[in-house]
Write an enzyme that holds these catalytic residues in place. Structure first.
Site, PDB file in Angstrom:
ATOM      1  N   ASP A 120     -27.037  -8.167 -19.630  1.00  0.00           N
ATOM      2  CA  ASP A 120     -25.632  -7.781 -19.511  1.00  0.00           C
ATOM      3  C   ASP A 120     -24.866  -8.425 -20.657  1.00  0.00           C
ATOM      4  O   ASP A 120     -25.417  -9.205 -21.429  1.00  0.00           O
ATOM      5  CB  ASP A 120     -25.076  -8.183 -18.147  1.00  0.00           C
ATOM      6  CG  ASP A 120     -25.112  -9.687 -17.926  1.00  0.00           C
ATOM      7  OD1 ASP A 120     -25.506 -10.427 -18.851  1.00  0.00           O
ATOM      8  OD2 ASP A 120     -24.759 -10.121 -16.830  1.00  0.00           O
ATOM      9  N   ASP A 124     -28.563  -3.057 -10.612  1.00  0.00           N
ATOM     10  CA  ASP A 124     -29.093  -4.415 -10.582  1.00  0.00           C
ATOM     11  C   ASP A 124     -28.546  -5.053  -9.320  1.00  0.00           C
ATOM     12  O   ASP A 124     -27.429  -4.768  -8.908  1.00  0.00           O
ATOM     13  CB  ASP A 124     -28.636  -5.221 -11.803  1.00  0.00           C
ATOM     14  CG  ASP A 124     -27.156  -5.552 -11.748  1.00  0.00           C
ATOM     15  OD1 ASP A 124     -26.802  -6.681 -11.343  1.00  0.00           O
ATOM     16  OD2 ASP A 124     -26.329  -4.682 -12.099  1.00  0.00           O
TER      17      ASP A 124
END
Ligand SMILES: [Zn+2]
Length: 348
Positions: A60, A234
């Site tokens: 990320d 996720d």
């Protein structure tokens, strides 16, 4: 994607992760930048070698952690200044720096820096952060140099229909390899989230790129988001609740801290192929949790990840067979009724 915050899915080694059915994992740029440092990981051969995971890794951008964990955080047009949650030291992320950190880590998929805000934020706050996210998206694309690394952009816009639609169009117009839907899985209700996805996803209907809803959730959350057109997720939730002794089974959950399991010779889930269910009883796991033995965390995490990834495999099978709509009642039943807000889904 199971979440490997610190370059490890907590309590598991790479063979456990693979056995749970995972093919790709997420690692957190913010955490690895602060400790042990992206330059150190690069010197040691990159993130795959460092953590001995040879499958794909998505990193990320760190935007979410900067905003949610950083003590001091000052956002200006150029970037964000924040204080480390570890030692209070002051750091600065710009879109260019977030790309450079991810290129050094060597993940397979990098994500552009965004400015996430809570879904419940006032409209002008969401509008300001969303417009900045778009400008940062263009800067991220310009800064990205690794041809062997995909780059995903993040849609913001909160739960405001107009802002979400405008952000979806703006990010989809850029040459990213995938589209992340950010700013959800926060403090919105499941109904608000569903409505927001119903705004964004139709705008991507003819777009072949993967759609990734960040930070969700429980199996019940996941199946509803797939139903609305999301491809990739996720979630820290399966592993986090496992470490608290909460194991997911078809249609519900077992709390292994409950006394009634101390004499239960059955496996957690009879037809589950995981490390825990193949060899051990509920009684043994309940004992391990009470004794705070380290093996408890590994076995419980193996089970919940196996359950969740098997659930996603069932969804994929139904999608490929064209039977997903007909399978929805059965999938919803299997997921149980725990949606994210109840289960504490927010990742960090
Ligand atoms: Zn199991």
């Amino acid at each position: 994607m199971p979440v490997g915050t610190n370059a490890t899915v907590k309590a598991l080694d790479p063979a456990d992760i693979r056995a749970s059915g995972a093919s790709i994992i997420l690692a957190n740029t913010y955490h690895l930048y602060l400790r042990p440092g992206h330059e150190r990981i690069e010197r040691l051969g990159g993130l795959h070698r460092f953590m001995a995971w040879d499958g794909p890794i998505l990193t990320d951008s760190g935007g979410f952690q900067v905003v949610s964990l950083g003590d001091l955080r000052v956002v200006d047009e150029d970037g964000v200044t924040f204080r480390s949650h570890l030692d209070g030291s002051v750091h600065r992320f710009t879109p260019e720096h977030a790309i450079a950190v991810q290129e050094a880590l060597g993940s397979d998929i990098a994500v552009a820096l965004d400015q996430p805000v809570m879904p419940s934020s006032p409209r002008e706050v969401v509008a300001d952060a969303t417009a900045r996210t778009h400008r940062w998206a263009e800067r991220s694309l310009a800064a990205h140099t690794r041809a062997d690394q995909a780059l995903f952009g993040i849609v913001q816009g909160g739960i405001d229909p107009d802002l979400r639609a405008a952000s979806t169009r703006a990010i989809a117009a850029l040459p990213f390899d995938g589209i992340c839907l950010g700013g959800l899985a926060g403090d919105e209700t499941p109904e608000q989230r569903d409505a927001t996805l119903d705004i964004a996803v139709p705008l991507l209907a003819d777009d072949p790129r993967p759609r990734y809803l960040m930070g969700l959730g429980s199996p019940a959350d996941l199946v509803e988001a797939v139903h609305r057109g999301i491809d990739l997720f996720d979630s820290v939730l399966p592993a986090r609740v496992a470490r608290n002794g909460q194991l997911w089974i078809p249609g519900g959950r077992l709390n292994l801290r409950n006394r009634r399991f101390l004499d239960d010779p059955e496996p957690v889930q009879a037809d589950c192929p995981c490390l825990a269910c193949r060899q051990f009883s509920r009684a043994y796991l309940a004992h391990l949790f009470r004794a705070r033995e380290l093996l408890a965390y590994r076995l419980a995490t193996c089970h919940n990840l196996t359950f969740t990834l098997d659930f996603m495999a069932r969804i994929r099978t139904a999608l490929e067979a064209g039977t997903f709509p007909a399978s929805l009642p059965e999938l919803r039943l299997r997921a149980g009724r725990i949606r994210g807000s109840e289960a504490g889904a927010k990742s960090a």
